[in-house]
Design a protein around this motif. Structure first.
Motif, PDB file in Angstrom:
ATOM      1  N   GLN A 125       0.840  -1.194   0.000  1.00 36.68           N
ATOM      2  CA  GLN A 125       0.000   0.000   0.000  1.00 36.68           C
ATOM      3  C   GLN A 125       0.881   1.253   0.000  1.00 36.68           C
ATOM      4  OE1 GLN A 125      -2.864  -0.393   3.221  1.00 36.68           O
ATOM      5  NE2 GLN A 125      -3.375  -2.451   2.605  1.00 36.68           N
ATOM      6  N   CYS A 126       1.166   1.786   1.151  1.00 39.18           N
ATOM      7  CA  CYS A 126       1.835   3.085   1.250  1.00 39.18           C
ATOM      8  C   CYS A 126       3.236   3.091   0.662  1.00 39.18           C
ATOM      9  CB  CYS A 126       1.850   3.557   2.699  1.00 39.18           C
ATOM     10  SG  CYS A 126       0.173   3.733   3.357  1.00 39.18           S
ATOM     11  N   VAL A 127       3.987   2.024   0.837  1.00 39.32           N
ATOM     12  CA  VAL A 127       5.337   1.980   0.261  1.00 39.32           C
ATOM     13  C   VAL A 127       5.246   1.938  -1.265  1.00 39.32           C
ATOM     14  CG1 VAL A 127       7.514   0.708   0.152  1.00 39.32           C
ATOM     15  CG2 VAL A 127       6.302   0.931   2.339  1.00 39.32           C
ATOM     16  N   LEU A 128       4.364   1.117  -1.793  1.00 38.89           N
ATOM     17  CA  LEU A 128       4.177   1.013  -3.246  1.00 38.89           C
ATOM     18  C   LEU A 128       3.780   2.353  -3.853  1.00 38.89           C
ATOM     19  CD1 LEU A 128       3.861  -0.612  -5.900  1.00 38.89           C
ATOM     20  CD2 LEU A 128       1.515  -1.136  -5.156  1.00 38.89           C
ATOM     21  N   TYR A 129       2.794   3.017  -3.280  1.00 38.32           N
ATOM     22  CA  TYR A 129       2.314   4.284  -3.849  1.00 38.32           C
ATOM     23  C   TYR A 129       3.357   5.391  -3.705  1.00 38.32           C
ATOM     24  CZ  TYR A 129      -2.000   1.663  -3.893  1.00 38.32           C
ATOM     25  OH  TYR A 129      -2.947   0.684  -4.104  1.00 38.32           O
ATOM     26  N   THR A 130       4.127   5.361  -2.637  1.00 36.81           N
ATOM     27  CA  THR A 130       5.204   6.331  -2.479  1.00 36.81           C
ATOM     28  C   THR A 130       6.294   6.069  -3.516  1.00 36.81           C
ATOM     29  OG1 THR A 130       4.723   6.576  -0.121  1.00 36.81           O
ATOM     30  CG2 THR A 130       6.909   7.278  -0.869  1.00 36.81           C
ATOM     31  N   ALA A 131       6.588   4.810  -3.762  1.00 33.60           N
ATOM     32  CA  ALA A 131       7.591   4.473  -4.781  1.00 33.60           C
ATOM     33  C   ALA A 131       7.162   4.984  -6.154  1.00 33.60           C
ATOM     34  CB  ALA A 131       7.819   2.965  -4.821  1.00 33.60           C
ATOM     35  N   LEU A 132       5.895   4.808  -6.495  1.00 38.12           N
ATOM     36  CA  LEU A 132       5.408   5.307  -7.777  1.00 38.12           C
ATOM     37  C   LEU A 132       5.541   6.821  -7.851  1.00 38.12           C
ATOM     38  CD1 LEU A 132       4.081   4.988 -10.520  1.00 38.12           C
ATOM     39  CD2 LEU A 132       1.855   5.022  -9.361  1.00 38.12           C
ATOM     40  N   ASP A 133       5.130   7.510  -6.797  1.00 40.37           N
ATOM     41  CA  ASP A 133       5.229   8.971  -6.800  1.00 40.37           C
ATOM     42  C   ASP A 133       6.682   9.443  -6.842  1.00 40.37           C
ATOM     43  OD1 ASP A 133       2.549   9.463  -6.963  1.00 40.37           O
ATOM     44  OD2 ASP A 133       2.291   9.993  -4.851  1.00 40.37           O
ATOM     45  N   ARG A 142      15.181   3.027  -3.914  1.00 38.87           N
ATOM     46  CA  ARG A 142      15.701   1.784  -3.345  1.00 38.87           C
ATOM     47  C   ARG A 142      14.757   1.354  -2.236  1.00 38.87           C
ATOM     48  NH1 ARG A 142      21.778   2.534  -1.717  1.00 38.87           N
ATOM     49  NH2 ARG A 142      21.819   0.280  -1.853  1.00 38.87           N
ATOM     50  N   VAL A 143      14.530   0.050  -2.152  1.00 36.63           N
ATOM     51  CA  VAL A 143      13.650  -0.497  -1.125  1.00 36.63           C
ATOM     52  C   VAL A 143      14.333  -1.715  -0.502  1.00 36.63           C
ATOM     53  CG1 VAL A 143      11.375  -1.455  -0.599  1.00 36.63           C
ATOM     54  CG2 VAL A 143      11.613   0.255  -2.425  1.00 36.63           C
ATOM     55  N   GLU A 164      10.248  -2.842  -8.800  1.00 38.71           N
ATOM     56  CA  GLU A 164      11.486  -3.143  -9.519  1.00 38.71           C
ATOM     57  C   GLU A 164      11.306  -3.013 -11.031  1.00 38.71           C
ATOM     58  OE1 GLU A 164      14.913  -6.380  -8.845  1.00 38.71           O
ATOM     59  OE2 GLU A 164      12.927  -7.245  -9.200  1.00 38.71           O
ATOM     60  N   ARG A 165      10.268  -3.599 -11.554  1.00 37.49           N
ATOM     61  CA  ARG A 165      10.070  -3.612 -13.012  1.00 37.49           C
ATOM     62  C   ARG A 165       9.514  -2.309 -13.564  1.00 37.49           C
ATOM     63  NH1 ARG A 165       7.543  -9.613 -13.812  1.00 37.49           N
ATOM     64  NH2 ARG A 165       9.407 -10.739 -13.165  1.00 37.49           N
ATOM     65  N   ALA A 169      13.012   0.485  -9.361  1.00 39.45           N
ATOM     66  CA  ALA A 169      13.514   0.477  -7.985  1.00 39.45           C
ATOM     67  C   ALA A 169      14.527  -0.646  -7.822  1.00 39.45           C
ATOM     68  CB  ALA A 169      12.365   0.291  -6.997  1.00 39.45           C
ATOM     69  N   GLU A 170      15.518  -0.368  -7.002  1.00 39.06           N
ATOM     70  CA  GLU A 170      16.452  -1.410  -6.622  1.00 39.06           C
ATOM     71  C   GLU A 170      15.911  -2.041  -5.342  1.00 39.06           C
ATOM     72  OE1 GLU A 170      20.994  -2.088  -5.012  1.00 39.06           O
ATOM     73  OE2 GLU A 170      20.445  -0.127  -5.816  1.00 39.06           O
ATOM     74  N   ILE A 171      15.604  -3.330  -5.403  1.00 33.92           N
ATOM     75  CA  ILE A 171      15.139  -4.054  -4.228  1.00 33.92           C
ATOM     76  C   ILE A 171      16.381  -4.675  -3.607  1.00 33.92           C
ATOM     77  CG2 ILE A 171      13.563  -5.787  -3.318  1.00 33.92           C
ATOM     78  CD1 ILE A 171      12.234  -3.347  -4.794  1.00 33.92           C
ATOM     79  N   THR A 172      16.642  -4.327  -2.379  1.00 34.09           N
ATOM     80  CA  THR A 172      17.893  -4.662  -1.734  1.00 34.09           C
ATOM     81  C   THR A 172      17.631  -5.137  -0.310  1.00 34.09           C
ATOM     82  OG1 THR A 172      20.091  -3.749  -1.287  1.00 34.09           O
ATOM     83  CG2 THR A 172      18.247  -2.230  -1.071  1.00 34.09           C
ATOM     84  N   THR A 173      18.636  -5.127   0.523  1.00 38.44           N
ATOM     85  CA  THR A 173      18.475  -5.441   1.946  1.00 38.44           C
ATOM     86  C   THR A 173      19.094  -4.315   2.772  1.00 38.44           C
ATOM     87  OG1 THR A 173      20.561  -6.626   2.151  1.00 38.44           O
ATOM     88  CG2 THR A 173      18.614  -7.933   1.510  1.00 38.44           C
ATOM     89  N   SER A 174      18.761  -4.285   4.036  1.00 35.99           N
ATOM     90  CA  SER A 174      19.295  -3.223   4.893  1.00 35.99           C
ATOM     91  C   SER A 174      20.811  -3.306   4.996  1.00 35.99           C
ATOM     92  CB  SER A 174      18.666  -3.275   6.288  1.00 35.99           C
ATOM     93  OG  SER A 174      18.940  -4.512   6.904  1.00 35.99           O
ATOM     94  N   SER A 175      21.360  -4.514   5.012  1.00 34.85           N
ATOM     95  CA  SER A 175      22.807  -4.630   5.123  1.00 34.85           C
ATOM     96  C   SER A 175      23.497  -4.074   3.882  1.00 34.85           C
ATOM     97  CB  SER A 175      23.232  -6.082   5.366  1.00 34.85           C
ATOM     98  OG  SER A 175      22.829  -6.899   4.289  1.00 34.85           O
ATOM     99  N   GLU A 176      22.849  -4.137   2.746  1.00 30.32           N
ATOM    100  CA  GLU A 176      23.409  -3.554   1.520  1.00 30.32           C
ATOM    101  C   GLU A 176      23.186  -2.051   1.463  1.00 30.32           C
ATOM    102  OE1 GLU A 176      21.186  -5.979  -1.155  1.00 30.32           O
ATOM    103  OE2 GLU A 176      22.802  -7.437  -1.357  1.00 30.32           O
ATOM    104  N   CYS A 177      22.316  -1.529   2.314  1.00 29.13           N
ATOM    105  CA  CYS A 177      22.010  -0.100   2.313  1.00 29.13           C
ATOM    106  C   CYS A 177      22.821   0.685   3.335  1.00 29.13           C
ATOM    107  CB  CYS A 177      20.533   0.127   2.605  1.00 29.13           C
ATOM    108  SG  CYS A 177      19.465  -0.398   1.288  1.00 29.13           S
ATOM    109  N   LEU A 178      23.573   0.000   4.158  1.00 32.52           N
ATOM    110  CA  LEU A 178      24.297   0.725   5.219  1.00 32.52           C
ATOM    111  C   LEU A 178      25.271   1.735   4.625  1.00 32.52           C
ATOM    112  CD1 LEU A 178      24.867  -2.037   7.886  1.00 32.52           C
ATOM    113  CD2 LEU A 178      23.191  -0.184   7.868  1.00 32.52           C
TER     114      LEU A 178
END
Length: 181
Positions: A125-133, A142-143, A164-165, A169-178
């Protein structure tokens, strides 16, 4: 590479809504890595930490009101680790997207943000719509999948795939985002 904003969406929740049991299970897994990511971002000068949270229809609610309701809600253990530092931006919202009806776009422009790291709830919901905006405003998105909570796992996976498609968006993990850059 431009400035990055870590945006925390709707994590200050009283957990008093339909499907709350499903969301709680997912949020329990998300809170620890998200809390670590928030701490790391807050330590950095080149990362804007921004909380955007639903005001639940209370247009008089202050940041303190929203935090207090969440702490007094059903799951303070999911709220306490993610209370925003006093020096970060906090924007109340009323609908799904963190951009809709908020000054987020203006804030990001003022801070010269080019990259947004979206975290919080609800993935589908909110994450998806924010990503689109964010995408239609030409931000790099990045998510970290371990920092977004869902109600329905199948819809969350579909939302991450769509981000992603369709939104690059780059779908990643928190450890890759540090690194956050």
């Amino acid at each position: 590479m431009g400035t990055t904003a870590l945006i925390v969406i709707d994590m200050l929740s009283p957990y008093a809504h339909e499907d709350v049991e499903l969301l709680e299970k997912s949020a329990e897994r998300v809170v620890p890595p998200l809390a670590r990511l928030v701490r790391r971002a807050h330590e950095r000068d080149d990362v804007e930490l921004i909380y955007v949270n639903d005001n639940y229809g209370d247009f008089t609610a202050t940041r303190e009101d929203i935090e207090d309701r969440a702490r007094k809600g059903r799951r303070p253990d999911l709220v306490e680790p993610l209370l925003p530092p006093p020096d970060c931006a906090f924007l109340p919202k009323v609908r799904h997207s963190a951009f809709f009806g908020t000054p987020l776009e203006y804030l990001l422009a003022q801070r010269r943000v080019e990259n947004v790291l979206l975290t919080g709830q609800v993935t589908e919901q909110c994450v998806l719509y924010t990503a689109l905006d964010a995408y239609v405003r030409h931000y790099t998105v990045r998510v970290p999948r371990d920092c977004v909570a869902h109600i329905h796992p199948d819809l969350a996976e579909a939302a991450l795939t769509m981000m992603e498609r369709n939104m690059r968006a780059e779908i990643t993990t928190s450890s890759e985002c540090l690194d956050l850059t």
